[in-house]
Design a protein around this motif. Sequence first.
Motif, short mmCIF file in Angstrom:
data_model
loop_
_atom_site.label_atom_id
_atom_site.label_comp_id
_atom_site.label_asym_id
_atom_site.label_seq_id
_atom_site.Cartn_x
_atom_site.Cartn_y
_atom_site.Cartn_z
N GLY A 131 0.83 -1.20 0.00
CA GLY A 131 0.00 0.00 0.00
C GLY A 131 0.86 1.24 0.00
N THR A 132 0.22 2.39 -0.06
CA THR A 132 0.90 3.68 -0.03
C THR A 132 0.23 4.56 1.01
N VAL A 133 1.03 5.22 1.85
CA VAL A 133 0.51 6.00 2.96
C VAL A 133 0.63 7.49 2.68
N LEU A 134 -0.46 8.22 2.87
CA LEU A 134 -0.47 9.67 2.80
C LEU A 134 -0.77 10.22 4.19
N HIS A 135 -0.27 11.42 4.45
CA HIS A 135 -0.58 12.08 5.71
C HIS A 135 -1.72 13.06 5.47
N ALA A 136 -2.64 13.13 6.44
CA ALA A 136 -3.81 14.00 6.30
C ALA A 136 -4.22 14.55 7.66
N LYS A 137 -5.13 15.48 7.63
CA LYS A 137 -5.68 16.04 8.86
C LYS A 137 -7.19 16.01 8.75
#
Length: 206
Positions: A131-137
Amino acid sequence: MTGIYRDSGANLVMTNLARGTATAEHLSLYGLDRTGKAIISAAAGYDVMKQIFRAAKRRMFIDIPGNGIIMAVPIKSVGGGSTLAYMTDGKVSSEGVPDMNFEYELIIVILNEGYSDMVMDAARAAGAAGGTVLHAKGTAAAGTEKFFGVSLGTEKDVIYIVSNAREKAAIMKAVTGNAGTGTKAGAICFSLPVSSVAGLRRLDDD
């Protein structure tokens, strides 16, 4: 890759920085370091989408596993004719209307920051390749925490997992069962159809 999007005439192009989910053991085995990723997305009509796929294969060899993954996710609705015209540069093709029966799906998992390994361990156990991880708020409205049992208005990780449609249900069940609400990960997940994909390693049925 952004040059390919620009050359195609796509008007709405966005880049998100991300990271891979390879385990430390895998990285050590192959002598690799953890590297950053970029997710480049654009809204485009069918003809432009096909042009982007052709150029990515010809110029970036994207159809060879290890060089990245490119996929198309159908858009069901667009708010307003002017928005549709902008997104497609006024060129809306009647061809390529998907029949909604797809070989692959994109699983999107929203979870508390720092627990991506917990989610990916559960997903891999059910057949996910990575998978691929993105950072978010999170920007949740009042009442969301009570509804889901987790707070969405804090720092979050978002994981993209491309899965064979046959394995999607098992992966989502494993994620929600082992890393869902009530756990530290507090993960919720959903899936989107993938109408075209290139660069994804195909696993033998056996």
